[in-house]
Scaffold this motif. Sequence first.
Motif, PDB file in Angstrom:
ATOM      1  N   UNK A 177       0.820  -1.210   0.000  1.00  0.00           N
ATOM      2  CA  UNK A 177       0.000   0.000   0.000  1.00  0.00           C
ATOM      3  C   UNK A 177       0.855   1.262   0.000  1.00  0.00           C
ATOM      4  N   UNK A 178       1.962   1.260   0.726  1.00  0.00           N
ATOM      5  CA  UNK A 178       2.868   2.418   0.730  1.00  0.00           C
ATOM      6  C   UNK A 178       3.433   2.653  -0.668  1.00  0.00           C
ATOM      7  N   UNK A 179       3.784   1.570  -1.326  1.00  0.00           N
ATOM      8  CA  UNK A 179       4.290   1.672  -2.700  1.00  0.00           C
ATOM      9  C   UNK A 179       3.249   2.307  -3.611  1.00  0.00           C
ATOM     10  N   UNK A 180       1.971   2.006  -3.369  1.00  0.00           N
ATOM     11  CA  UNK A 180       0.887   2.529  -4.204  1.00  0.00           C
ATOM     12  C   UNK A 180       0.388   3.901  -3.750  1.00  0.00           C
ATOM     13  N   UNK A 181       1.052   4.500  -2.759  1.00  0.00           N
ATOM     14  CA  UNK A 181       0.668   5.812  -2.216  1.00  0.00           C
ATOM     15  C   UNK A 181      -0.741   5.801  -1.632  1.00  0.00           C
ATOM     16  N   UNK A 182      -1.006   4.812  -0.785  1.00  0.00           N
ATOM     17  CA  UNK A 182      -2.273   4.773  -0.066  1.00  0.00           C
ATOM     18  C   UNK A 182      -2.056   5.209   1.377  1.00  0.00           C
ATOM     19  N   UNK A 183      -3.048   5.890   1.944  1.00  0.00           N
ATOM     20  CA  UNK A 183      -3.045   6.134   3.374  1.00  0.00           C
ATOM     21  C   UNK A 183      -3.249   4.805   4.102  1.00  0.00           C
ATOM     22  N   UNK A 191     -11.172  10.289   5.848  1.00  0.00           N
ATOM     23  CA  UNK A 191     -12.042  10.819   4.795  1.00  0.00           C
ATOM     24  C   UNK A 191     -11.623  12.237   4.413  1.00  0.00           C
ATOM     25  N   UNK A 192     -10.786  12.846   5.238  1.00  0.00           N
ATOM     26  CA  UNK A 192     -10.214  14.159   4.926  1.00  0.00           C
ATOM     27  C   UNK A 192      -9.149  13.984   3.850  1.00  0.00           C
ATOM     28  N   UNK A 193      -9.348  14.523   2.646  1.00  0.00           N
ATOM     29  CA  UNK A 193      -8.384  14.279   1.562  1.00  0.00           C
ATOM     30  C   UNK A 193      -7.003  14.866   1.837  1.00  0.00           C
ATOM     31  N   UNK A 194      -6.909  15.956   2.587  1.00  0.00           N
ATOM     32  CA  UNK A 194      -5.597  16.535   2.882  1.00  0.00           C
ATOM     33  C   UNK A 194      -4.794  15.623   3.810  1.00  0.00           C
ATOM     34  N   UNK A 195      -5.437  15.110   4.852  1.00  0.00           N
ATOM     35  CA  UNK A 195      -4.753  14.179   5.747  1.00  0.00           C
ATOM     36  C   UNK A 195      -4.372  12.914   4.994  1.00  0.00           C
ATOM     37  N   UNK A 196      -5.267  12.424   4.183  1.00  0.00           N
ATOM     38  CA  UNK A 196      -5.003  11.201   3.423  1.00  0.00           C
ATOM     39  C   UNK A 196      -3.794  11.376   2.509  1.00  0.00           C
ATOM     40  N   UNK A 197      -3.718  12.486   1.830  1.00  0.00           N
ATOM     41  CA  UNK A 197      -2.589  12.734   0.923  1.00  0.00           C
ATOM     42  C   UNK A 197      -1.282  12.848   1.688  1.00  0.00           C
ATOM     43  N   UNK A 198      -1.319  13.507   2.851  1.00  0.00           N
ATOM     44  CA  UNK A 198      -0.108  13.652   3.656  1.00  0.00           C
ATOM     45  C   UNK A 198       0.399  12.300   4.134  1.00  0.00           C
ATOM     46  N   UNK A 199      -0.500  11.461   4.639  1.00  0.00           N
ATOM     47  CA  UNK A 199      -0.109  10.120   5.095  1.00  0.00           C
ATOM     48  C   UNK A 199       0.426   9.283   3.946  1.00  0.00           C
ATOM     49  N   UNK A 200      -0.223   9.372   2.797  1.00  0.00           N
ATOM     50  CA  UNK A 200       0.179   8.567   1.643  1.00  0.00           C
ATOM     51  C   UNK A 200       1.572   8.960   1.156  1.00  0.00           C
ATOM     52  N   UNK A 201       1.842  10.260   1.071  1.00  0.00           N
ATOM     53  CA  UNK A 201       3.151  10.708   0.602  1.00  0.00           C
ATOM     54  C   UNK A 201       4.258  10.305   1.575  1.00  0.00           C
ATOM     55  N   UNK A 202       3.999  10.469   2.874  1.00  0.00           N
ATOM     56  CA  UNK A 202       5.003  10.095   3.867  1.00  0.00           C
ATOM     57  C   UNK A 202       5.241   8.589   3.869  1.00  0.00           C
ATOM     58  N   UNK A 203       4.179   7.810   3.697  1.00  0.00           N
ATOM     59  CA  UNK A 203       4.337   6.363   3.648  1.00  0.00           C
ATOM     60  C   UNK A 203       5.133   5.908   2.444  1.00  0.00           C
ATOM     61  N   UNK A 204       4.865   6.517   1.304  1.00  0.00           N
ATOM     62  CA  UNK A 204       5.600   6.166   0.092  1.00  0.00           C
ATOM     63  C   UNK A 204       7.094   6.468   0.267  1.00  0.00           C
ATOM     64  N   UNK A 205       7.396   7.607   0.853  1.00  0.00           N
ATOM     65  CA  UNK A 205       8.793   7.968   1.085  1.00  0.00           C
ATOM     66  C   UNK A 205       9.449   7.007   2.067  1.00  0.00           C
ATOM     67  N   UNK A 206       8.712   6.613   3.091  1.00  0.00           N
ATOM     68  CA  UNK A 206       9.271   5.686   4.081  1.00  0.00           C
ATOM     69  C   UNK A 206       9.553   4.328   3.454  1.00  0.00           C
TER      70      UNK A 206
END
Length: 385
Positions: free
Chosen positions: A293-299, A339-354
Amino acid sequence: MRILHLGKYYAPQRGGIERHLQDLCEWFAGHGHRVTALVHQAAGCWRSSVESIHEVDICRVGCVAAPLYAPISPTFPLQLARLIKRFKPQILHLHLPNPSCFWALLSRRARALPWIVHWHADVSAEMPDWRVRAAYRLYRPFEQAVLARASAIVVTSQAYLDASGALARWRDKCTVVPLGIAEANGDKGTAPIWPRPDLLRLLAVGRLSHYKGFAVLLDALARTPVASLVLIGQGEESDRLRAQVARLGLGDRVAMAGELSEADLLAAYAAADALVLPSLDRSEAFGLVLLEAMRARLALVASNIAGSGIGQVIVNEISGLLVKPGRMDELAKALSRISDPLLRASLADAGHQRWREHFTLEQSAQSVLAIYLQLAGAGRQAARQ
């Protein structure tokens, strides 16, 4: 090098252990090593077979049955002896838990090799099935004998090592090597259809077993009207979960997709908004689906299981949201938050980087290679003496 892996199963049979075994084998084969895996056929397939997949030789031993998750293959010791004689491996890599690995204890040729034990999970004392807990009393002496014989033990997280009673005597042999995955290769297939694509698209992936906590997820979803769910996998809890979906009136927001091909699974990740891993206990040792999921940029929303690697994969509130296992109210709150798209995007980007920084297949395989080279070097030195 010539490397022989002993595992439970191999692709196309799915699971976190099977996925990592395949990835390791193919990485080493792709880097010029000779790799063979000795595994089991699916339960009920009596005929043994040999095939080559991406330059890895796969020897599948006929399997009579698999009670309590343990494949029964009467010819496994014979196949192991023949394979060692023919292949002449330099390293024996055992993936546990797997009782068939115990046959190596009785093989003179196997005992002459250096062993690396890949410790994917304890046999959990928290499992609800009393038969598994009872069987472990018979399993444990052989497990400990394998660990005593091992030259090195790979554990997937420091948290799991610290919490493992089975590994307590052998900590000096243990090296932490987190799991890793490579970039997604190949074309995506067809994603399952979310029943309500206008809502938050949640994805859950795994065997439909009690410890995965999918029943808790369904209870939480009943309190989260902003979300719909696709649940991918099959297992012994399938009928109970379907009944729960009907009982909770979630038929218009939940799709149970069963098993998917690798291509279709990639498409499901691409189409989802977030992945949920609601597991209940340390049977969830790491959570390879988190990396996918991190690879796919998912929260990510996952259970913060004490003594599991999940809390070392996810940095809470940065690369995902962690909740107490089994707490339906906390899980429902976390689902509403993403469900907040801003929080979701932030988590997804940080996860992908990690994922890129800590959990790639290249990093994991290079760490295993370093152990192989150390063991092979020690073997050559002992032979000279």
